[in-house]
Design an enzyme around this catalytic site. Sequence first.
Site, mmCIF file in Angstrom:
data_model
loop_
_atom_site.group_PDB
_atom_site.id
_atom_site.type_symbol
_atom_site.label_atom_id
_atom_site.label_comp_id
_atom_site.label_asym_id
_atom_site.label_seq_id
_atom_site.Cartn_x
_atom_site.Cartn_y
_atom_site.Cartn_z
ATOM 1 N N ARG A 83 55.189 46.941 64.398
ATOM 2 C CA ARG A 83 55.983 47.988 63.770
ATOM 3 C C ARG A 83 55.674 48.194 62.287
ATOM 4 N NH1 ARG A 83 58.140 46.543 67.912
ATOM 5 N NH2 ARG A 83 57.412 44.548 67.181
ATOM 6 N N THR A 84 55.700 47.115 61.527
ATOM 7 C CA THR A 84 55.634 47.296 60.071
ATOM 8 C C THR A 84 54.276 47.873 59.676
ATOM 9 O OG1 THR A 84 57.072 45.379 59.918
ATOM 10 C CG2 THR A 84 56.079 46.144 57.874
ATOM 11 N N LYS B 91 37.651 32.703 53.766
ATOM 12 C CA LYS B 91 36.660 31.978 52.947
ATOM 13 C C LYS B 91 37.340 31.289 51.766
ATOM 14 C CE LYS B 91 33.622 35.897 53.726
ATOM 15 N NZ LYS B 91 33.219 37.117 53.014
ATOM 16 N N ARG C 237 51.857 41.566 54.071
ATOM 17 C CA ARG C 237 52.656 40.595 54.836
ATOM 18 C C ARG C 237 51.913 39.264 54.807
ATOM 19 N NH1 ARG C 237 55.252 41.272 60.750
ATOM 20 N NH2 ARG C 237 56.714 42.450 59.465
ATOM 21 N N HIS D 16 62.314 40.742 53.938
ATOM 22 C CA HIS D 16 61.579 41.814 54.636
ATOM 23 C C HIS D 16 62.244 43.124 54.199
ATOM 24 C CE1 HIS D 16 59.360 44.084 57.453
ATOM 25 N NE2 HIS D 16 59.541 43.385 58.554
HETATM 26 N N1 CP Z 1 60.330 44.379 62.687
HETATM 27 C C1 CP Z 1 59.086 43.917 62.417
HETATM 28 O O1 CP Z 1 58.807 43.439 61.326
HETATM 29 O O2 CP Z 1 58.198 44.039 63.443
HETATM 30 P P1 CP Z 1 56.671 43.633 63.375
HETATM 31 O O3 CP Z 1 56.610 42.136 63.191
HETATM 32 O O4 CP Z 1 56.071 44.110 64.656
HETATM 33 O O5 CP Z 1 56.087 44.324 62.162
#
Ligand code: CP
Length: 309
Positions: A51-52, A80, A101, A129
């Site tokens: 999703r993100t 590396k 991320r 998040h």
């Molecule tokens: N909600 C969420 O962060 O989903 P993903 O881990 O798929 O990005």
Amino acid sequence: MRHLMSPLDLSIEELDNLLDLANDIENHPRKYAHACDGKKLATCFYEPSTRTRLSFEAAMLNLGGSVLGFSSADSSSAAKGESVSDTMRVISCYADIAAIRHPKEGAALVASQKSLIPVINAGDGGHQHPTQTLTDLLTIRTLKGCLDNITIGLCGDLKFGRTVHSLINALIRYANVKFVLISPDELRVPDYIREDVLEKNNIPYEELERLEQAMPMLDILYMTRVQKERFFNEEDYIRMKDFYILNKEKMELAKPDMLVLHPLPRVNEISVDVDDDPRAAYFKQAQYGVYVRMALILTLLKWKGDTTC
Ligand code: CP
């Protein structure tokens, strides 16, 4: 230049403006179709995501921009030994804005410190998040009408679930919000959330273990997955993973207008037979994630309206 590390980086007024912009994008998408012509978003994902990452990419493409990036540490020079700081400094030469991320808490902050472009924290370990929180706030505000006067139940892995930590931090700024924290003892919210966020700000909350007990009092039920990737051993995960399963029978205990949210992905914690219940809003929530990320990109690129960024 601004980054987004935590939902608290935005004032309430900025947040309201951003959510208003996201609603306008939903209603008038063509108006924004060229707002980011010529701009590039880098997605730097050291951890898996559906999703993100893809909603960030869809957001930039919807705005007329382009995307580049990597979807695992193994496919970048992190394999590396390159630091996130050096990586982001270099990506600043290739893109106009970046989403990162990383499995380590604080990695996005470190990345932002040497960056020449706005950096968005797309999840840092078990910490925060913020763009999921913006998605959650947009979903609640749009479907409930406001963010005040709600009782929200947060259920599942409240220890490792970074979406829960970010959401609590964001919701305490609204009036008359009460939290019901539903988890097994081993997965309770960390002390710093309970003591430094809830108690310090006199926010009403209670902790329960049984979901059935909480259901009748909730306006929103926010289910979460047990975070397998953050457990130190497999045995503990297996013991905890099916602790909560929301199903049709439990939904009968809920208010007729209670919303069920989930940041997704789900594993077993919501039975698929709940998906057709009109109160199940988690797939709509994923759609709102695109609008809010479009609004965030425009905000951080200082879009003024009617022109390109
Ligand atoms: N909600 C969420 O962060 O989903 P993903 O881990 O798929 O990005």
